[in-house]
Write a protein that holds these residues in place. Structure first.
Motif, PDB file in Angstrom:
ATOM      1  N   LYS A  59       0.832  -1.207   0.000  1.00  0.00           N
ATOM      2  CA  LYS A  59       0.000   0.000   0.000  1.00  0.00           C
ATOM      3  C   LYS A  59       0.865   1.256   0.000  1.00  0.00           C
ATOM      4  N   GLU A  60       1.935   1.255   0.802  1.00  0.00           N
ATOM      5  CA  GLU A  60       2.853   2.397   0.821  1.00  0.00           C
ATOM      6  C   GLU A  60       3.518   2.584  -0.535  1.00  0.00           C
ATOM      7  N   LYS A  61       3.863   1.469  -1.195  1.00  0.00           N
ATOM      8  CA  LYS A  61       4.476   1.565  -2.519  1.00  0.00           C
ATOM      9  C   LYS A  61       3.533   2.239  -3.504  1.00  0.00           C
ATOM     10  N   GLN A  62       2.279   1.793  -3.507  1.00  0.00           N
ATOM     11  CA  GLN A  62       1.319   2.351  -4.460  1.00  0.00           C
ATOM     12  C   GLN A  62       1.038   3.826  -4.167  1.00  0.00           C
ATOM     13  N   ASP A  63       0.887   4.179  -2.885  1.00  0.00           N
ATOM     14  CA  ASP A  63       0.641   5.576  -2.515  1.00  0.00           C
ATOM     15  C   ASP A  63       1.837   6.457  -2.865  1.00  0.00           C
ATOM     16  N   SER A  64       3.031   5.977  -2.590  1.00  0.00           N
ATOM     17  CA  SER A  64       4.228   6.764  -2.879  1.00  0.00           C
ATOM     18  C   SER A  64       4.424   6.935  -4.381  1.00  0.00           C
ATOM     19  N   LEU A  65       4.157   5.887  -5.148  1.00  0.00           N
ATOM     20  CA  LEU A  65       4.283   5.988  -6.596  1.00  0.00           C
ATOM     21  C   LEU A  65       3.249   6.967  -7.157  1.00  0.00           C
ATOM     22  N   ALA A  66       2.042   6.933  -6.620  1.00  0.00           N
ATOM     23  CA  ALA A  66       1.016   7.887  -7.059  1.00  0.00           C
ATOM     24  C   ALA A  66       1.416   9.322  -6.706  1.00  0.00           C
ATOM     25  N   ALA A  67       2.000   9.509  -5.526  1.00  0.00           N
ATOM     26  CA  ALA A  67       2.450  10.845  -5.127  1.00  0.00           C
ATOM     27  C   ALA A  67       3.559  11.341  -6.042  1.00  0.00           C
ATOM     28  N   LEU A  68       4.483  10.464  -6.390  1.00  0.00           N
ATOM     29  CA  LEU A  68       5.576  10.862  -7.286  1.00  0.00           C
ATOM     30  C   LEU A  68       5.052  11.192  -8.681  1.00  0.00           C
ATOM     31  N   LYS A  69       4.126  10.383  -9.169  1.00  0.00           N
ATOM     32  CA  LYS A  69       3.585  10.639 -10.505  1.00  0.00           C
ATOM     33  C   LYS A  69       2.779  11.930 -10.546  1.00  0.00           C
ATOM     34  N   SER A  70       2.134  12.276  -9.437  1.00  0.00           N
ATOM     35  CA  SER A  70       1.378  13.532  -9.425  1.00  0.00           C
ATOM     36  C   SER A  70       2.282  14.752  -9.265  1.00  0.00           C
ATOM     37  N   SER A  71       3.502  14.559  -8.804  1.00  0.00           N
ATOM     38  CA  SER A  71       4.414  15.689  -8.632  1.00  0.00           C
ATOM     39  C   SER A  71       5.445  15.780  -9.752  1.00  0.00           C
ATOM     40  N   VAL A  72       5.139  15.210 -10.916  1.00  0.00           N
ATOM     41  CA  VAL A  72       6.066  15.220 -12.047  1.00  0.00           C
ATOM     42  C   VAL A  72       6.345  16.654 -12.501  1.00  0.00           C
ATOM     43  N   GLY A  73       5.352  17.501 -12.505  1.00  0.00           N
ATOM     44  CA  GLY A  73       5.549  18.890 -12.923  1.00  0.00           C
ATOM     45  C   GLY A  73       6.502  19.635 -12.007  1.00  0.00           C
ATOM     46  N   PHE A  74       6.356  19.416 -10.716  1.00  0.00           N
ATOM     47  CA  PHE A  74       7.250  20.046  -9.745  1.00  0.00           C
ATOM     48  C   PHE A  74       8.679  19.549  -9.923  1.00  0.00           C
ATOM     49  N   ILE A  75       8.841  18.242 -10.133  1.00  0.00           N
ATOM     50  CA  ILE A  75      10.169  17.662 -10.330  1.00  0.00           C
ATOM     51  C   ILE A  75      10.807  18.250 -11.588  1.00  0.00           C
ATOM     52  N   ARG A  76      10.026  18.388 -12.651  1.00  0.00           N
ATOM     53  CA  ARG A  76      10.557  18.963 -13.890  1.00  0.00           C
ATOM     54  C   ARG A  76      10.974  20.417 -13.683  1.00  0.00           C
ATOM     55  N   LYS A  77      10.182  21.165 -12.919  1.00  0.00           N
ATOM     56  CA  LYS A  77      10.529  22.555 -12.641  1.00  0.00           C
ATOM     57  C   LYS A  77      11.838  22.643 -11.863  1.00  0.00           C
ATOM     58  N   GLU A  78      12.034  21.751 -10.895  1.00  0.00           N
ATOM     59  CA  GLU A  78      13.267  21.743 -10.120  1.00  0.00           C
ATOM     60  C   GLU A  78      14.477  21.357 -10.983  1.00  0.00           C
ATOM     61  N   ILE A  79      14.277  20.427 -11.912  1.00  0.00           N
ATOM     62  CA  ILE A  79      15.360  20.073 -12.838  1.00  0.00           C
ATOM     63  C   ILE A  79      15.727  21.297 -13.671  1.00  0.00           C
ATOM     64  N   GLY A  80      14.726  22.025 -14.126  1.00  0.00           N
ATOM     65  CA  GLY A  80      14.974  23.222 -14.925  1.00  0.00           C
ATOM     66  C   GLY A  80      15.742  24.287 -14.161  1.00  0.00           C
ATOM     67  N   LYS A  81      15.488  24.397 -12.861  1.00  0.00           N
ATOM     68  CA  LYS A  81      16.204  25.380 -12.040  1.00  0.00           C
ATOM     69  C   LYS A  81      17.652  24.971 -11.788  1.00  0.00           C
ATOM     70  N   ASN A  82      17.874  23.699 -11.508  1.00  0.00           N
ATOM     71  CA  ASN A  82      19.166  23.259 -10.982  1.00  0.00           C
ATOM     72  C   ASN A  82      20.120  22.662 -12.008  1.00  0.00           C
ATOM     73  N   VAL A  83      19.611  22.120 -13.098  1.00  0.00           N
ATOM     74  CA  VAL A  83      20.456  21.519 -14.123  1.00  0.00           C
ATOM     75  C   VAL A  83      20.396  22.420 -15.350  1.00  0.00           C
ATOM     76  N   LYS A  84      21.536  22.887 -15.781  1.00  0.00           N
ATOM     77  CA  LYS A  84      21.591  23.839 -16.888  1.00  0.00           C
ATOM     78  C   LYS A  84      21.494  23.113 -18.227  1.00  0.00           C
ATOM     79  N   LEU A  85      20.293  23.104 -18.776  1.00  0.00           N
ATOM     80  CA  LEU A  85      20.038  22.517 -20.090  1.00  0.00           C
ATOM     81  C   LEU A  85      19.188  23.496 -20.897  1.00  0.00           C
ATOM     82  N   ARG A  86      19.329  23.456 -22.212  1.00  0.00           N
ATOM     83  CA  ARG A  86      18.491  24.321 -23.046  1.00  0.00           C
ATOM     84  C   ARG A  86      17.041  23.906 -22.962  1.00  0.00           C
TER      85      ARG A  86
END
Length: 114
Positions: A59-86
């Protein structure tokens, strides 16, 4: 040469995503221990598959995976801030099951020994 660059980008994104998951995501569903095992960025840097290993009950695995999948936009924004890519790659979260497979194989080998 491009393969070497791809490896460096994979490692930079892996460090950044790991830091983001551990310190910046405040989702209450994220209760299990999450480890980023691998990152695979496509050659044109448009997609990044992030493999995570989640330790906990089912149950924790499924909940955590759902939380990660719902925060994909936030993760992408953080990658854009911290990793210098075009171009910031689209993030795809995948569950890494190699540890479960390895434990299953180990138990089969133990049965064969006995």
């Amino acid at each position: 040469m491009a393969n070497y660059r791809g490896g460096r980008i994979n490692e930079e994104i892996k460090k950044d995503v790991s830091n983001t998951i551990q310190n910046k995501i405040k989702d209450p569903r994220l209760t299990a221990m999450v480890s980023v095992t691998d990152v695979d960025v496509s050659k044109d840097l448009s997609y990044a598959k992030i493999y995570v290993s989640i330790f906990g009950n089912e149950k924790e695995k499924q909940d955590s995976l759902a939380a990660l999948k719902s925060s994909v936009g936030f993760i992408r924004k953080e990658i854009g801030k911290n990793v210098k890519l075009r171009q910031v790659p689209q993030v795809i979260i995948e569950l890494d099951t190699t540890l479960d497979k390895a434990m299953h194989l180990e138990s089969l080998f133990d049965k064969i020994k006995k």
